[in-house]
Design a protein around this motif. Structure first.
Motif, PDB file in Angstrom:
ATOM      1  N   TRP A   1       0.847  -1.197   0.000  1.00  0.00           N
ATOM      2  CA  TRP A   1       0.000   0.000   0.000  1.00  0.00           C
ATOM      3  C   TRP A   1       0.883   1.249   0.000  1.00  0.00           C
ATOM      4  CZ3 TRP A   1      -3.720  -1.632   4.565  1.00  0.00           C
ATOM      5  CH2 TRP A   1      -4.426  -2.778   4.169  1.00  0.00           C
ATOM      6  N   ASP A   2       0.350   2.333  -0.523  1.00  0.00           N
ATOM      7  CA  ASP A   2       1.091   3.590  -0.548  1.00  0.00           C
ATOM      8  C   ASP A   2       1.250   4.141   0.872  1.00  0.00           C
ATOM      9  OD1 ASP A   2       2.183   5.997  -2.085  1.00  0.00           O
ATOM     10  OD2 ASP A   2       0.588   6.913  -0.882  1.00  0.00           O
ATOM     11  N   LEU A   3       2.481   4.475   1.256  1.00  0.00           N
ATOM     12  CA  LEU A   3       2.783   4.891   2.633  1.00  0.00           C
ATOM     13  C   LEU A   3       2.034   6.160   3.019  1.00  0.00           C
ATOM     14  CD1 LEU A   3       4.371   4.765   5.283  1.00  0.00           C
ATOM     15  CD2 LEU A   3       6.290   5.856   4.102  1.00  0.00           C
ATOM     16  N   ASN A   4       2.138   7.173   2.201  1.00  0.00           N
ATOM     17  CA  ASN A   4       1.498   8.454   2.550  1.00  0.00           C
ATOM     18  C   ASN A   4      -0.028   8.348   2.578  1.00  0.00           C
ATOM     19  OD1 ASN A   4       3.953   9.728   2.835  1.00  0.00           O
ATOM     20  ND2 ASN A   4       4.013  10.465   0.730  1.00  0.00           N
ATOM     21  N   THR A   5      -0.573   7.511   1.704  1.00  0.00           N
ATOM     22  CA  THR A   5      -2.025   7.296   1.722  1.00  0.00           C
ATOM     23  C   THR A   5      -2.462   6.673   3.045  1.00  0.00           C
ATOM     24  OG1 THR A   5      -2.066   7.009  -0.679  1.00  0.00           O
ATOM     25  CG2 THR A   5      -3.958   6.172   0.563  1.00  0.00           C
ATOM     26  N   LEU A   6      -1.688   5.707   3.526  1.00  0.00           N
ATOM     27  CA  LEU A   6      -1.987   5.076   4.815  1.00  0.00           C
ATOM     28  C   LEU A   6      -1.899   6.088   5.955  1.00  0.00           C
ATOM     29  CD1 LEU A   6      -0.216   1.609   4.570  1.00  0.00           C
ATOM     30  CD2 LEU A   6      -2.599   1.987   5.193  1.00  0.00           C
ATOM     31  N   ASN A   7      -0.849   6.899   5.931  1.00  0.00           N
ATOM     32  CA  ASN A   7      -0.703   7.935   6.960  1.00  0.00           C
ATOM     33  C   ASN A   7      -1.932   8.841   6.997  1.00  0.00           C
ATOM     34  OD1 ASN A   7       1.887   7.182   7.821  1.00  0.00           O
ATOM     35  ND2 ASN A   7       2.875   8.415   6.243  1.00  0.00           N
TER      36      ASN A   7
END
Length: 568
Positions: A148-154
């Protein structure tokens, strides 16, 4: 992940968010929004306090800590029961008597505004950093493992937390944390019993403990006085007690949890409940990590549990070197599996040669475990040479690797819900406390004219949103440290000792005034940061837990000397 895992994950998180919003509608006065209406009973207080401390880092990093280093980490928490008793006897009665919204209000009545502002500022600095880490921790690991995309998860984690925290304030945090702790306990117990069931048929739980003990993973108590050992009984009792006193007694994210209690007795019982349950809970989480270690004695294990690290080296010219090390590890695992079964056989037979045979096998098993760590260290070196930017320390990835590769459908979603629930509960507490401290200790205290409750509730909501955005930005720019759970404790140890020193002077040394303690605290904070930097660059050897004791002692001593030289 299968469709059922997505359903379990999304349904669990959605229920927590909407339940928090539903249960806390209409909280429009300061008493309700910031103190939760002072309605919580003792077990709600206890679970809320526990959920605030038990972040996603706890459930990601702690099993990996045990996998690599054994159960010794539990010594960090030996100071909790002592700290709980002290806080119940001295801190809570004063907070309750003064009817404070934040812990730092007391400091102004005892000293002056600048000392209150300094303590509040130190809290905002260290807790603001920690809020970003509690979002970043599960995001970077889930990102690496699931793609999963890191910044999207954040952003997703941060936005979910901000929504219900703004909606209901302290009460929303408290009511959702009960649901989150239910999910967390259920998930961890399910994982534990599944690990046991996955062991070979002739290996019982008792046998697994024998194997773990023979491999050096059950060395719980370390009474040595060596500064080379980060976790010992003494650092746990001394440094741990001061860390927990600071955290539970002066950190607004925790103080706000028990200030919501309906009476002083409910607050005290809630903290005692937490003190009695916290050490066993951490022991259990570490034991889960030890059982994962035993599981991998009989099942294939990667050289490095971080999939991004493995991928980086597989796609490099060093692939053959890495695969050669993986082959060595596979052969060693077969040897360790054989030794483990021989150990159990020797223990069951207990004939005349039992002790000698058992000792020989145990020594071989410990040597093999040490050899395994050497192979893993060589692998980390190969990974670093292949890609200097990839994280080679894989402690935070051990448990999530086990979850995704071994648990059945549905339960993967449940365990991911555990991780994200823990992240949400601790982050919500932090944002709630950061906004409250900003509103009450800085904004409201420095307003020249009084405003109505609606104004300050609105201000708290805006500060919650602002701190939430900042936490997300920190999460999006953070870098993985040696071990996430250690990073949180290190950040706390740098600041907590100074804050605790201010409070101890306030409680116990009446002759020291505001100017002396303010100057002493500023000097101490600079010295503690200097000590940490010297230790980081190996100029000195100082376990970070002792920074709590050193910081507290320095504030008291320096403030006392200044008071003797110049009276307020």
């Amino acid at each position: 992940m299968q469709q059922i895992d997505w359903i379990v994950l999304i349904a669990t998180l959605a229920f927590i968010v909407f339940y928090g919003i539903y249960k806390t509608q209409g909280r429009n006065n300061v008493e309700d929004y910031i103190r939760g209406g002072s309605e919580s009973n003792w077990w709600t207080v206890g679970l809320s306090v526990m959920a605030t401390q038990a972040s996603a880092i706890t459930f990601l990093s702690t099993p990996g800590q045990a996998f690599h280093s054994g159960m010794g980490f539990v010594q960090l928490y030996f100071g909790i029961p002592i700290a709980m008793v002290i806080i119940c006897l001295f801190f809570i009665p004063i907070y309750h008597k003064l009817k404070v919204y934040t812990a730092y209000e007391f400091l102004e009545s005892r000293f002056d505004l600048k000392t209150r502002s300094l303590a509040a500022g130190l809290f905002l600095l260290q807790r603001g950093l920690s809020a970003g880490i509690t979002i970043f921790a599960p995001s970077i690991i889930l990102s690496a493992v699931l793609g999963w995309d890191l910044n999207t998860l954040n952003i997703i984690i941060g936005v979910l937390v901000v929504i219900y925290t703004i909606s209901g304030g302290t009460k929303a945090v408290t009511v959702t944390q009960k649901q989150q702790m239910g999910v967390i306990f259920l998930g961890m117990f399910v994982a534990f019993f599944l690990i046991i069931s996955y062991l070979p048929e002739d290996i019982s739980f008792t046998n697994a403990l024998e194997i773990a003990g023979a491999s050096g993973k059950l060395n719980i108590l370390d009474f040595s006085f060596s500064l080379d050992d980060r976790y010992t009984v003494w650092t746990g009792i001394l440094g741990g007690t001061f860390l927990m006193l600071s955290y539970f007694g002066t950190d607004q994210s925790q103080v706000q949890r028990y200030l919501s209690g309906r009476s002083m007795r409910e607050m005290q019982l809630g903290l005692i409940f937490n003190g009695l349950l916290k050490v066993p809970m951490q022991f259990f989480i570490l034991l889960v990590g030890v059982m994962v270690f035993v599981f991998y004695q009989f099942n294939p294990t990667p050289l490095n549990f971080n999939p991004a690290a493995t991928e980086s080296v597989i796609n490099s010219p060093l692939q053959e070197d890495y695969e050669s090390l993986q082959g060595q590890l596979n052969e060693l695992r077969l040897e360790k599996a054989s030794l483990s079964k021989n150990l159990i056989t020797a223990e069951k037979n207990q004939d005349s040669d039992f002790k000698q045979e058992y000792t020989v096998i145990q020594t071989k098993l410990q040597d093999a475990t040490a050899q395994e760590e050497m192979i893993r260290e060589e692998a980390r070196d190969v990974i670093s040479r292949a890609d200097k930017n990839v994280e080679t320390n894989d402690r935070d990835y051990v448990f999530i690797h086990f979850i995704l590769n071994n648990l059945p459908r549905g339960l993967i979603g449940l365990l991911l819900a555990v991780i994200l629930s823990a992240a949400m509960s601790s982050t919500a507490s932090e944002l709630n406390a950061l906004a409250t401290t900003t509103t009450m200790d800085l904004y409201r205290r420095n307003l020249k004219e009084e405003r109505d409750d609606d104004h300050f509730v609105g201000a708290t909501k805006w500060f919650t949103l602002s701190w939430g955005i900042l936490a997300i930005l920190i999460a999006c720019t953070a870098n993985l440290f040696d071990n996430l759970i250690q990073l949180v404790n290190i950040i706390g140890s740098i600041f907590y000792g100074t804050i605790l020193g201010i409070f101890i002077v306030a409680f116990a040394i009446k002759r020291i005034g505001g100017n002396a303690v303010f100057i002493g605290a500023v000097i101490t904070q600079m010295l503690v940061i200097a000590l940490f930097c010297l230790d980081k660059y190996e100029y000195i050897n100082l376990p970070y837990l002792l920074l709590n004791f050193i910081g507290c002692a320095l504030v008291i001593c320096i403030a006392y000397i200044i008071q003797l030289i110049k009276k307020d």
